[in-house]
Design a protein around this motif. Structure first.
Motif, mmCIF file in Angstrom:
data_model
loop_
_atom_site.group_PDB
_atom_site.id
_atom_site.type_symbol
_atom_site.label_atom_id
_atom_site.label_comp_id
_atom_site.label_asym_id
_atom_site.label_seq_id
_atom_site.Cartn_x
_atom_site.Cartn_y
_atom_site.Cartn_z
ATOM 1 N N ILE A 33 0.825 -1.202 0.000
ATOM 2 C CA ILE A 33 0.000 0.000 0.000
ATOM 3 C C ILE A 33 0.862 1.256 0.000
ATOM 4 N N TRP A 34 1.998 1.217 0.709
ATOM 5 C CA TRP A 34 2.847 2.409 0.721
ATOM 6 C C TRP A 34 3.665 2.543 -0.545
ATOM 7 N N PHE A 35 3.842 1.450 -1.277
ATOM 8 C CA PHE A 35 4.403 1.575 -2.620
ATOM 9 C C PHE A 35 3.410 2.310 -3.519
ATOM 10 N N GLY A 36 2.124 1.984 -3.364
ATOM 11 C CA GLY A 36 1.106 2.677 -4.154
ATOM 12 C C GLY A 36 0.991 4.145 -3.810
ATOM 13 N N VAL A 37 1.308 4.516 -2.568
ATOM 14 C CA VAL A 37 1.164 5.911 -2.131
ATOM 15 C C VAL A 37 2.435 6.716 -2.381
ATOM 16 N N LEU A 38 3.584 6.186 -1.968
ATOM 17 C CA LEU A 38 4.839 6.951 -2.016
ATOM 18 C C LEU A 38 5.905 6.313 -2.899
ATOM 19 N N GLY A 39 5.560 5.247 -3.597
ATOM 20 C CA GLY A 39 6.562 4.585 -4.418
ATOM 21 C C GLY A 39 7.607 3.896 -3.563
ATOM 22 N N LEU A 40 8.828 3.841 -4.066
ATOM 23 C CA LEU A 40 9.897 3.167 -3.345
ATOM 24 C C LEU A 40 10.224 3.848 -2.019
ATOM 25 N N PHE A 41 9.966 5.149 -1.921
ATOM 26 C CA PHE A 41 10.201 5.842 -0.654
ATOM 27 C C PHE A 41 9.365 5.207 0.462
ATOM 28 N N GLY A 42 8.095 4.923 0.176
ATOM 29 C CA GLY A 42 7.223 4.326 1.171
ATOM 30 C C GLY A 42 7.632 2.910 1.524
ATOM 31 N N VAL A 77 -3.240 3.741 8.073
ATOM 32 C CA VAL A 77 -3.738 3.791 6.695
ATOM 33 C C VAL A 77 -3.856 2.386 6.115
ATOM 34 N N SER A 78 -2.766 1.613 6.199
ATOM 35 C CA SER A 78 -2.762 0.300 5.548
ATOM 36 C C SER A 78 -3.766 -0.655 6.179
ATOM 37 N N VAL A 79 -3.948 -0.576 7.497
ATOM 38 C CA VAL A 79 -4.891 -1.472 8.170
ATOM 39 C C VAL A 79 -6.311 -1.214 7.704
ATOM 40 N N ARG A 80 -6.675 0.033 7.512
ATOM 41 C CA ARG A 80 -8.039 0.348 7.086
ATOM 42 C C ARG A 80 -8.305 -0.077 5.653
ATOM 43 N N VAL A 81 -7.296 0.014 4.802
ATOM 44 C CA VAL A 81 -7.448 -0.481 3.431
ATOM 45 C C VAL A 81 -7.486 -2.005 3.419
ATOM 46 N N PHE A 82 -6.551 -2.609 4.150
ATOM 47 C CA PHE A 82 -6.447 -4.070 4.185
ATOM 48 C C PHE A 82 -7.718 -4.700 4.743
ATOM 49 N N LEU A 116 -7.712 -5.211 12.587
ATOM 50 C CA LEU A 116 -7.351 -6.269 11.641
ATOM 51 C C LEU A 116 -7.922 -7.612 12.074
ATOM 52 N N VAL A 117 -7.756 -7.922 13.342
ATOM 53 C CA VAL A 117 -8.206 -9.224 13.846
ATOM 54 C C VAL A 117 -9.721 -9.338 13.775
ATOM 55 N N ASP A 118 -10.434 -8.320 14.249
ATOM 56 C CA ASP A 118 -11.899 -8.401 14.276
ATOM 57 C C ASP A 118 -12.490 -8.436 12.870
ATOM 58 N N CYS A 119 -11.929 -7.653 11.946
ATOM 59 C CA CYS A 119 -12.433 -7.679 10.573
ATOM 60 C C CYS A 119 -12.088 -9.007 9.895
ATOM 61 N N GLY A 120 -10.901 -9.541 10.194
ATOM 62 C CA GLY A 120 -10.528 -10.836 9.630
ATOM 63 C C GLY A 120 -11.404 -11.958 10.144
#
Length: 267
Positions: A135-144, A181-186, A218-222
């Protein structure tokens, strides 16, 4: 395909020690910036010198191994299937040891509690090892990508006496915001790959909470995606863990499609 043996980060503690010694007496914020700077400068050079070279193929050629190197550093699926083998062999001692080594947790006594620890930590580690990097590759590229992995290395493992606590605390705080951020998308992808209405109900109850609720979300949604009843005992044959792996595979597949659209369709 397991390339985790190529993702060796044993050199990082020596690098951190070298920078800390060279900048002895500096504040933790300055040390933190100094530890990150060489990585960020290296990524900047890739974008600056190779962004348009050969229609971007050189940048792609350099980006793929960097992304793969920043996964993990342990292979999530190999660790999960290693635990499943212990479950199938009914080897509680080996399962307990695998949880310590593979997932950095000390499980409570009792096979049922160990199963719950495994199910919970598979979701958590799936984010930390793989999905957050994507997800951080999608947002910031290699920096993320590089930033997220370096933060996890600065935090270290539980009980690691060589960790610089002020720097680790700063890295943990930043990682928490990135995980927010990533947890809410995931976890939303769990709704697309599992039982939508159940997951979305859990997702809405967590979406506005702070970083302290990341793992619980993450756990409860999973669990909701797998339609598990928290009040009932888990089957002891590894069936839930196998369903969990299938859910992760579907979620990662959806994420790859979204990333492909992001990379190829957005100018």
């Amino acid at each position: 395909f397991d390339c985790s043996h190529l993702r060796q980060w044993r050199w990082f503690p020596r690098y951190q020690k070298l920078i800390t010694q060279k900048m002895f007496g500096q504040t933790s914020n300055i040390l933190f910036a100094a530890l990150l700077a060489p990585f960020m400068i290296g990524i900047f050079c890739i974008y600056f010198f190779f962004n348009d070279a050969l229609f971007g193929f050189i940048k792609l050629f350099l980006s793929v191994p960097i992304i793969l190197y920043c996964f993990g550093p342990r292979n999530l699926w190999a660790d999960i299937f290693g635990c499943l083998i212990n479950i199938e062999n009914n080897d509680a001692i080996a399962l307990r040891e695998a949880l310590k080594v593979s997932f950095d947790v000390v499980p409570a006594n009792g096979p049922q509690l160990m199963h719950k620890e495994l199910v919970n930590n598979i979701f958590i580690q799936a984010n930390r090892r793989v999905f957050a990097v994507m997800i951080w590759f999608g947002v910031l590229g290699l920096f993320g990508v590089v930033l997220y992995r370096v933060l996890s290395l600065l935090i270290g493992h539980p009980g690691d006496e060589n960790v610089d606590q002020p720097i680790a605390n700063l890295a943990r705080r930043i990682e928490g915001y990135m995980d927010w951020v990533s947890v809410r998308v995931f976890s939303f992808l769990f709704a697309l790959g599992g039982h939508f209405s159940q997951v979305f109900t859990a997702w809405r109850s967590y979406v506005g909470r702070g970083v302290e609720a990341n793992d619980a979300m993450l756990v409860d949604c999973g669990v909701a995606a797998l339609s598990l009843d928290a009040n009932k005992e888990l089957p002891m044959n590894g069936a839930v863990e196998k369903e969990e792996v299938a859910l992760l595979d579907r979620s990662f597949g959806i994420m790859l499609v979204l990333l492909a659209l992001l990379v190829f369709w957005i100018p």
